[in-house]
Design a protein around this motif. Structure first.
Motif, short mmCIF file in Angstrom:
data_model
loop_
_atom_site.label_atom_id
_atom_site.label_comp_id
_atom_site.label_asym_id
_atom_site.label_seq_id
_atom_site.Cartn_x
_atom_site.Cartn_y
_atom_site.Cartn_z
N LEU A 7 0.83 -1.22 -0.17
CA LEU A 7 0.06 0.07 -0.03
C LEU A 7 0.69 1.28 0.16
N PRO A 8 0.11 2.27 -0.64
CA PRO A 8 1.22 3.74 -0.50
C PRO A 8 1.11 3.98 0.95
N TYR A 9 2.02 5.05 1.13
CA TYR A 9 1.79 5.69 2.40
C TYR A 9 0.77 6.73 2.31
N GLU A 10 0.45 7.27 3.73
CA GLU A 10 -0.73 8.06 4.09
C GLU A 10 -0.14 9.30 3.61
N ILE A 11 -0.96 10.11 3.00
CA ILE A 11 -0.49 11.46 2.23
C ILE A 11 -0.96 12.56 3.15
N SER A 12 -0.11 13.62 3.59
CA SER A 12 -0.78 14.72 4.11
C SER A 12 -0.69 15.71 3.40
N LYS A 13 -1.45 16.83 3.19
CA LYS A 13 -1.55 17.88 2.39
C LYS A 13 -1.02 19.20 3.20
N GLU A 14 0.09 19.90 3.13
CA GLU A 14 0.55 20.51 4.10
C GLU A 14 0.15 22.08 3.64
N GLU A 15 0.21 22.98 4.63
CA GLU A 15 0.00 24.41 4.45
C GLU A 15 0.99 25.14 3.18
N ASP A 16 2.28 24.72 3.37
CA ASP A 16 3.03 25.27 2.20
C ASP A 16 2.81 24.84 0.80
N GLN A 17 1.57 24.08 0.88
CA GLN A 17 1.39 23.67 -0.67
C GLN A 17 2.28 22.22 -1.09
N SER A 18 2.82 21.49 -0.21
CA SER A 18 3.51 20.40 -0.47
C SER A 18 2.79 19.21 0.07
N TYR A 19 2.90 18.10 -0.30
CA TYR A 19 2.28 16.80 0.23
C TYR A 19 3.41 15.99 0.92
N ILE A 27 11.51 8.43 7.53
CA ILE A 27 11.64 9.48 6.79
C ILE A 27 10.72 10.35 6.25
N THR A 28 10.67 11.55 6.50
CA THR A 28 9.58 12.40 5.86
C THR A 28 9.93 12.78 4.51
N TYR A 29 9.08 12.56 3.38
CA TYR A 29 9.13 13.06 2.25
C TYR A 29 8.17 14.15 1.70
N HIS A 30 8.60 15.06 1.44
CA HIS A 30 7.81 16.05 0.60
C HIS A 30 7.48 16.03 -0.94
N ALA A 31 6.26 15.81 -1.45
CA ALA A 31 6.17 15.93 -2.90
C ALA A 31 5.46 17.16 -3.38
N TYR A 32 5.71 17.66 -4.24
CA TYR A 32 5.24 18.91 -4.65
C TYR A 32 5.22 19.26 -6.14
N PHE A 33 4.36 20.08 -6.49
CA PHE A 33 4.07 20.38 -7.97
C PHE A 33 4.50 21.79 -8.06
N PRO A 58 21.63 8.32 2.79
CA PRO A 58 21.18 7.28 2.21
C PRO A 58 20.39 6.22 3.07
N HIS A 59 19.39 5.58 2.54
CA HIS A 59 18.33 4.89 3.20
C HIS A 59 17.88 3.83 2.34
N PRO A 60 17.37 2.81 3.21
CA PRO A 60 17.05 1.60 2.59
C PRO A 60 15.96 1.80 1.42
N ILE A 61 16.25 0.86 0.43
CA ILE A 61 14.98 0.99 -0.79
C ILE A 61 13.79 0.47 -0.04
N ASP A 62 12.70 1.36 -0.32
CA ASP A 62 11.36 1.15 0.16
C ASP A 62 10.44 1.11 -1.02
N LYS A 63 9.76 0.06 -1.35
CA LYS A 63 8.94 -0.10 -2.46
C LYS A 63 7.72 0.84 -2.28
N THR A 68 3.44 5.22 -3.27
CA THR A 68 2.81 6.51 -2.75
C THR A 68 3.01 7.42 -3.94
N VAL A 69 4.25 7.52 -4.67
CA VAL A 69 4.35 8.48 -5.70
C VAL A 69 3.26 7.92 -7.14
#
Lengths: 160, 49
Positions: A7-19, A27-33, A58-63, A68-69
């Motif tokens: 399953l993908p990770y749960e995505i949160s929408k942030e005030e700075d307009q990133s996800y 590890i926290t990832y920011h996804a943005y458009f 560097p961190h372990p491979i995480d499918k 999520t992407v």
């Protein structure tokens, strides 16, 4: 108990307009458009997309990161008018790694509905790689592809 | 001359994008203020999903 490893990770929408999403390794990832119209007026409903970890080590491979992407982009392309331009260079090697990773994900998860157009250019001391992604049902497909290659034609060469 | 200027403008579009990406990366890694960065650099974040 059902496994969530597919399953993908749960995505949160942030005030700075990133996800954001947090992986099993903490590890926290920011996804943005970014609106590409800000770079070139010919491109409306066109965006560039990227993800960045807060921790660059560097961190372990995480499918599940790929899942999520893919999930984010599946939602993105549900609106068929949406299109995406990705660009990277090879100055520090990291961009190239990203480009290769993204291409692998695209090859693995595209169900045939997304079309990809590639171009590249060599400059003084670096290479630029540019790709246009759009849904096959995008009503402006021809215009966007034409505009994309118009943007790149003088310096960039289409990749077959 | 005009062609050379147009070529440079086109390269600058891609160059600008890459510079913005790098600035965003640094901001995220330093847990900085993306909103402020967007205002400073004229970056247009979007939420199309």
């Amino acid at each position: 108990m059902a496994s969530n490893s597919q399953l993908p990770y749960e995505i949160s929408k942030e005030e700075d307009q990133s996800y954001t999403f947090v992986t099993k390794h903490g590890i926290t990832y920011h996804a943005y458009f970014l609106d590409y119209n800000g770079y070139h007026p010919a491109f409306t409903d066109v965006y560039t997309f990227n993800i960045e970890p807060e921790d660059d080590r560097p961190h372990p491979i995480d499918k599940r990161i790929a899942l999520t992407v893919v999930h984010i982009l599946q939602m993105f392309f549900r609106r068929h008018e949406n299109a995406m331009i990705m660009i990277c260079d090879n100055l520090d090697g990291k961009e190239m790694k990203r480009e290769r990773l993204f291409s692998r994900w695209f090859a693995a998860y595209n169900d045939g509905s997304i079309r990809k157009y590639d171009a590249s250019v060599s400059s003084d001391n670096y290479m630029l790689y540019v790709s246009l992604y759009l849904h096959k049902a995008n009503p402006r497909q021809q215009d966007l592809v034409r505009a994309f290659y118009e943007l790149v034609k003088n310096e960039l060469y289409p990749i077959d | 001359m005009k062609t050379a200027v147009k070529k440079e403008e086109q390269k600058n579009v891609f160059r600008q994008m890459l510079d913005d990406k790098r600035a965003i990366r640094q901001c995220i890694q330093k847990k900085g203020d993306l909103k402020k960065l967007a205002e400073t650099r004229g970056i247009k974040f979007a939420t199309p999903v």
